[in-house]
Structures are given as C-alpha cells and as structure tokens.
Design an enzyme around this catalytic site. Structure first.
Site, mmCIF file in Angstrom:
data_model
loop_
_atom_site.group_PDB
_atom_site.id
_atom_site.type_symbol
_atom_site.label_atom_id
_atom_site.label_comp_id
_atom_site.label_asym_id
_atom_site.label_seq_id
_atom_site.Cartn_x
_atom_site.Cartn_y
_atom_site.Cartn_z
ATOM 1 N N ASP A 1 36.139 14.885 51.502
ATOM 2 C CA ASP A 1 35.323 13.754 51.959
ATOM 3 C C ASP A 1 34.300 14.141 53.023
ATOM 4 O O ASP A 1 33.929 13.332 53.874
ATOM 5 C CB ASP A 1 36.222 12.618 52.509
ATOM 6 N N HIS B 1 33.215 10.907 45.210
ATOM 7 C CA HIS B 1 31.966 11.410 45.787
ATOM 8 C C HIS B 1 30.955 10.267 45.859
ATOM 9 O O HIS B 1 30.587 9.706 44.836
ATOM 10 C CB HIS B 1 31.434 12.589 44.958
ATOM 11 N N GLN C 1 37.406 18.077 46.692
ATOM 12 C CA GLN C 1 38.386 18.286 47.768
ATOM 13 C C GLN C 1 37.776 19.190 48.855
ATOM 14 O O GLN C 1 36.577 19.191 49.017
ATOM 15 C CB GLN C 1 39.709 18.868 47.228
HETATM 16 P P1 GDP Z 1 32.766 13.633 49.376
HETATM 17 O O1 GDP Z 1 34.097 13.393 48.743
HETATM 18 O O2 GDP Z 1 32.714 14.947 50.084
HETATM 19 O O3 GDP Z 1 31.611 13.475 48.423
HETATM 20 O O4 GDP Z 1 32.604 12.520 50.503
HETATM 21 P P2 GDP Z 1 32.957 10.952 50.355
HETATM 22 O O5 GDP Z 1 31.899 10.296 49.564
HETATM 23 O O6 GDP Z 1 34.363 10.749 49.934
HETATM 24 O O7 GDP Z 1 32.924 10.502 51.879
HETATM 25 C C1 GDP Z 1 31.789 10.633 52.650
HETATM 26 C C2 GDP Z 1 31.413 9.238 53.185
HETATM 27 O O8 GDP Z 1 30.472 9.368 54.230
HETATM 28 C C3 GDP Z 1 30.734 8.372 52.140
HETATM 29 O O9 GDP Z 1 31.041 7.030 52.384
HETATM 30 C C4 GDP Z 1 29.255 8.640 52.382
HETATM 31 O O10 GDP Z 1 28.424 7.577 51.971
HETATM 32 C C5 GDP Z 1 29.235 8.772 53.870
HETATM 33 N N1 GDP Z 1 28.217 9.680 54.412
HETATM 34 C C6 GDP Z 1 27.768 10.858 53.920
HETATM 35 N N2 GDP Z 1 26.913 11.443 54.780
HETATM 36 C C7 GDP Z 1 26.841 10.621 55.847
HETATM 37 C C8 GDP Z 1 26.145 10.685 57.097
HETATM 38 O O11 GDP Z 1 25.438 11.640 57.415
HETATM 39 N N3 GDP Z 1 26.325 9.647 57.962
HETATM 40 C C9 GDP Z 1 27.126 8.580 57.670
HETATM 41 N N4 GDP Z 1 27.237 7.611 58.578
HETATM 42 N N5 GDP Z 1 27.789 8.483 56.503
HETATM 43 C C10 GDP Z 1 27.656 9.497 55.619
HETATM 44 P P1 IMO Z 2 36.978 14.631 47.525
HETATM 45 O O1 IMO Z 2 36.423 15.457 46.403
HETATM 46 C C1 IMO Z 2 40.166 13.914 50.382
HETATM 47 C C2 IMO Z 2 44.240 14.857 49.103
HETATM 48 C C3 IMO Z 2 45.201 13.711 48.941
HETATM 49 C C4 IMO Z 2 46.509 14.383 49.255
HETATM 50 C C5 IMO Z 2 46.320 15.779 48.649
HETATM 51 C C6 IMO Z 2 46.911 15.936 47.254
HETATM 52 O O2 IMO Z 2 36.563 13.210 47.475
HETATM 53 O O3 IMO Z 2 36.694 15.283 48.830
HETATM 54 P P2 IMO Z 2 46.255 15.057 44.845
HETATM 55 O O4 IMO Z 2 45.979 13.675 44.352
HETATM 56 O O5 IMO Z 2 45.132 15.999 44.668
HETATM 57 O O6 IMO Z 2 47.564 15.590 44.348
HETATM 58 O O7 IMO Z 2 46.474 14.873 46.438
HETATM 59 O O8 IMO Z 2 44.931 15.985 48.597
HETATM 60 N N1 IMO Z 2 42.980 14.729 48.331
HETATM 61 C C7 IMO Z 2 41.796 14.442 48.884
HETATM 62 N N2 IMO Z 2 41.473 14.131 50.154
HETATM 63 N N3 IMO Z 2 39.197 14.024 49.447
HETATM 64 C C8 IMO Z 2 39.505 14.358 48.175
HETATM 65 O O9 IMO Z 2 38.558 14.603 47.251
HETATM 66 C C9 IMO Z 2 40.859 14.542 47.838
HETATM 67 N N4 IMO Z 2 41.515 14.866 46.696
HETATM 68 C C10 IMO Z 2 42.811 14.978 47.026
HETATM 69 O O10 IMO Z 2 44.921 12.662 49.827
HETATM 70 O O11 IMO Z 2 46.638 14.542 50.645
HETATM 71 MG MG MG Z 3 35.592 11.915 48.716
#
Ligand code: GDP
Ligand code: IMO
Ligand code: MG
Length: 422
Positions: A13, A41, A222
């Site tokens: 994330d 994502h 991840q």
């Molecule tokens: P990913 O799994 O790595 O693609 O990340 P996620 O989408 O799960 O989580 C990132 C969160 O942060 C999302 O809600 C994005 O919209 C938000 N986000 C990404 N870049 C920024 C930033 O620079 N500032 C803020 N405030 N939010 C961001």
């Molecule tokens: P993105 O791509 C954050 C975490 C789960 C758990 C561990 C194992 O959005 O960054 P699983 O379901 O894979 O067996 O869970 O990994 N986890 C993530 N945490 N972002 C993710 O993906 C995750 N994918 C799995 O919360 O701790």
């Molecule tokens: Mg994510």
C-alpha cells in the site's frame, strides 16, 4: 530494450498503483508478475478513484498492453467484477489485456481453505486478506494447482473436482467441511467469461515486445517486507514480491532489467499481523491514520501506522537493487511540527545497528530516532519540485544520504497530477 520494475519497499500500500498509472504513458506494456486479489492498487484522476486488484494499473491507457503474468494467482470471479466495473466506466480493455495461460487459478475451495487455516492459527493469525492466496500458491508449489490454461481443456471439470477433493481432505484435517456450493455457479460462469479473453503464453508476448525495442513496466504487488523469503516470515504473503520476482513471474531474463523503482511512504504502515518496530499505537499514529486515510483498499481494515523505518528500507533497497526512490504521501505529514525517522535499531544484546536483524528478533528491537523539523506547508497545492519547502528538501537530502539512492518523485496527493519529479 529494458524492462523496468516497480516494487513496494514496505508492507504494501505504498502507492504503487498511482505511480504505475503516472509512468505508464512512457511504456508500451505494463505487466503484473505476482500476487492476486490480495492487492488493491488505487488510481485517482479526473475526480474519480479506481481500485484495481488483478488488472494491471496501465489499463486506463488503451494503447498500452496490459499483462497478467504467469506469477499471478487469478480469481476469475474477482477479475470479471473488476473488468465489468471498467466497462461500466467506458474503459476499453478488450484489445489490450492479455492473461498468461500459466497463471494459477484461485478456486472457491482455496478461499475456503484460507479461512480455515487462518482460524486454526489461533493467536498467530497472519491477518490474511482471505482471498485464497496462500492455498493457491501452496498448490502451485505442490504441483497440483490448476492453471488458467486448464480451462481450455476438455477435462477441466474433472481436474476441478480432483482439486476440490484434495482441498476437502485438507479441510477434514482441520475437522472442517468446505462450504463452497453456493460459490460454484458464479465460479463456473466467471470461468466461461475468462475463456473469452486473450489467454496466451505471455512470456512470448513480452519477449517479442523487448525484441522490438518496446519498453515494459513490471508492476509489483504487496511489499518487500511481505516477501515469502525476506519478509517478516511467517507474517508475509506467499509470493516473491521483490524485483527478482519479475523475472520468474513474467518469463523475462534478468539481463533485461534496467531501472528498479522503489516506492515508499514518507512514514510507514502495515495491515495484518507481524512485527512493526516503528509502530505508533498512540495519538500520533491515529493522526497519521486519519490524515493518510489509512484504511485498506481491499479489506477496509484500519492500517497500523508508524514512522519511516530506515533499517527496513535499507534492507529492501538492497534486495531489490533500487535505482530510484519515490516518496509517497509526503502531504500526510504536512501538519506535523516534527517528524521522526528511525535510523538504527538497538537489539536485545545492546547492539546499535543500521541493519534489519532476523525477523525473529524484530519484535525485540528498539528503534532509535532522529527528529526532523516538519515543513508545515500545504504540499497538495504544489505543482513543481522546485517549490518544495526548504525543510522538506533537507529531509529528502537526509533520506538520500541515509539510503544512498536518489529520490526522483515526491508524491503530494492521490491524484495523478500531484506528482512532483525531481
Ligand atoms: P498500492 O497498493 O501500493 O497501490 O497503494 P494503495 O492504493 O493500496 O494505497 C495507497 C493510498 O494512498 C491510496 O488510497 C492512494 O489513493 C493514496 N495515495 C497515493 N499517493 C498519495 C499521496 O501522495 N498523498 C496522499 N494523501 N494519498 C496518496
Ligand atoms: P498491495 O499490492 C498490504 C498482507 C495481508 C496479510 C499478509 C498475507 O495493495 O500493496 P495474503 O492475503 O497475501 O495471504 O495476506 O499480507 N497483504 C497486504 N498488505 N497491501 C497488499 O497489497 C497486501 N497483500 C497482502 O494484510 O498481512
Ligand atoms: Mg494496496
């Protein structure tokens, strides 16, 4: 011509989806190489937010090829839902989306087993997303998994029944029954849908693109600290989340890899269980959670929050061979008069170390912090890196010095446009 790899350096994330979307126009193809519907994502542009789980984050660019690689575990039900949402939004994906015939299929019984085995772990629960990831990768390694290509064979039904019988025997070991009947119609109808898509040997597709001089961006899911080998085992996911995973997860040779983009937040989060040395369980942690809207994109769970962890980042940078860093969510720290960066750990034996010890010891280390003056400026209004406040510029220099990698992007908001290139 090269393939560049984008990976998360923390516990997921970090903002990978956003940056893939931003960089995609400079590539000919975007390819996911591991993970599955556990990923969420988020991409934001034109006032709209989109969350992708299995579809690569280049999908909003119709001229870019999007590939679901062999290293991915694919849930056809989730995939159909995602693609339906895109269709509803008018996104055309029919021509530019390819799925590897070697990707593994997540069955309803994998999801059921994920729940059963997680429950059985008592107080050592992983905090899995319960999407069936672990059981599906177990079957892959155990050489009993079903691949996407199997749905094209006349005996798919028999293979499916065999797999379910195998899963029922595992469930019986836990004194449980597989409760999957109500999910099977939906599964088979999603499999019918999957058959209509472009299923192919994507390793040929990708290598042909490279031979033609095209540019590929490999999209990690991840984060490095969730890697099956190097993460905080057993509190990890079940795939190779590091840059090297792109080679096996796509079928491209290591010599094609050029840049490795390492994505990190300006602080740190984790969702699920396991060690997190810099975690803040106090008001400051809550302030970061609220300012950063730190709630899971896939599960909606509140994310654990804490300060940036440089020993952990150094480890991730080493494992991935990161060539440039992208610092995400800098704006989330706008309101802080001071921020902290963990530069070292003190281990139980009294050692003062800049490195990440064995995950088994990570529960016991004490982080040592350096206090950094905050910038207390609204970064979300900035349009160029030249406008970054001095305090933040100094913080960036400090991080570059500590991590020995240049920071090329500072992200100051979720939207595509809130991306400052240095
Ligand atoms: P990913 O799994 O790595 O693609 O990340 P996620 O989408 O799960 O989580 C990132 C969160 O942060 C999302 O809600 C994005 O919209 C938000 N986000 C990404 N870049 C920024 C930033 O620079 N500032 C803020 N405030 N939010 C961001
Ligand atoms: P993105 O791509 C954050 C975490 C789960 C758990 C561990 C194992 O959005 O960054 P699983 O379901 O894979 O067996 O869970 O990994 N986890 C993530 N945490 N972002 C993710 O993906 C995750 N994918 C799995 O919360 O701790
Ligand atoms: Mg994510």
């Amino acid at each position: 011509m090269p393939i560049d790899v984008l990976v998360g350096l923390q516990w997921g994330d970090e903002g990978k989806g956003k940056i893939v979307d931003v960089l995609a126009p400079t590539y000919d193809a975007v390819a996911r190489f591991q993970g599955g519907p556990n990923a969420g994502h988020t991409l934001t542009f034109g006032g709209q937010k989109h969350v992708l789980h299995q579809v690569p984050s280049g999908i909003f660019h119709p001229h870019i090829i999007n590939v679901v690689g062999n290293g991915v575990v694919l849930d056809p039900v989730v995939f159909r839902q995602e693609l339906q949402k895109l269709t509803d939004k008018g996104v055309e994906w029919g021509q530019n989306l390819y799925i590897s015939k070697k990707a593994q299929l997540i069955l309803p019984s994998h999801r059921a087993l994920d729940r059963i085995s997680e429950e059985a772990r008592g107080n050592t629960k992983i905090g899995s997303t319960l999407k069936g990831i672990g059981p599906t990768y177990s079957d892959k390694i155990g050489r009993v998994g079903l691949r996407v290509g199997h749905i094209l064979l006349p005996d798919f039904q028999e293979r499916y029944q065999e797999a379910v019988a195998h899963h029922a025997s595992i469930a019986a070991h836990y004194h449980k029954e597989l409760e999957i009947k109500e999910f099977e119609d939906e599964f088979f109808s999603a499999v019918d849908f999957l058959r209509t898509l472009q299923l192919t040997d994507t390793e040929y597709l990708l290598n042909d693109l490279l031979a033609q001089g095209k540019r590929i961006l490999a999209e990690g899911a991840q984060g490095s600290l969730l890697d099956i080998d190097f993460g905080t085992y057993p509190y990890v996911t079940s795939s190779s989340t590091i840059a090297a995973g792109a080679c096996t997860g796509l079928g491209v040779a290591p010599r094609h890899i050029d840049k490795v983009y390492g994505i990190t937040k300006a602080y740190c989060t984790r969702v699920g269980s396991g060690p997190f040395p810099t975690e803040l369980t106090n008001e400051v942690g809550e302030q970061i959670r609220q300012a950063g809207r730190e709630f899971g994109s896939t599960t909606g769970r509140p994310r654990r929050t804490g300060w940036i962890d440089l020993p952990a980042l150094r480890y991730a940078i080493m494992l991935n061979g990161v060539t440039e860093l992208h610092l995400m969510k800098a704006d989330v720290l706008d309101g802080f008069a001071e921020i902290q960066a963990c530069t070292h750990y003190r281990t139980p034996s009294g050692e003062h170390t800049p490195n990440l010890p064995d995950p088994g010891q990570l529960e016991a280390v004490v982080p040592e912090y350096q206090t950094i003056p905050g910038w207390q400026t609204d970064l979300t209004q900035l349009t160029s890196a030249t406008q970054l406040p001095l305090a933040l510029q100094e913080y960036l220099s400090f991080l570059e010095e500590e991590l020995q990698v240049p920071i090329r992007i500072v992200s100051v908001g979720p939207d595509r446009v809130s991306t400052l290139f240095r």
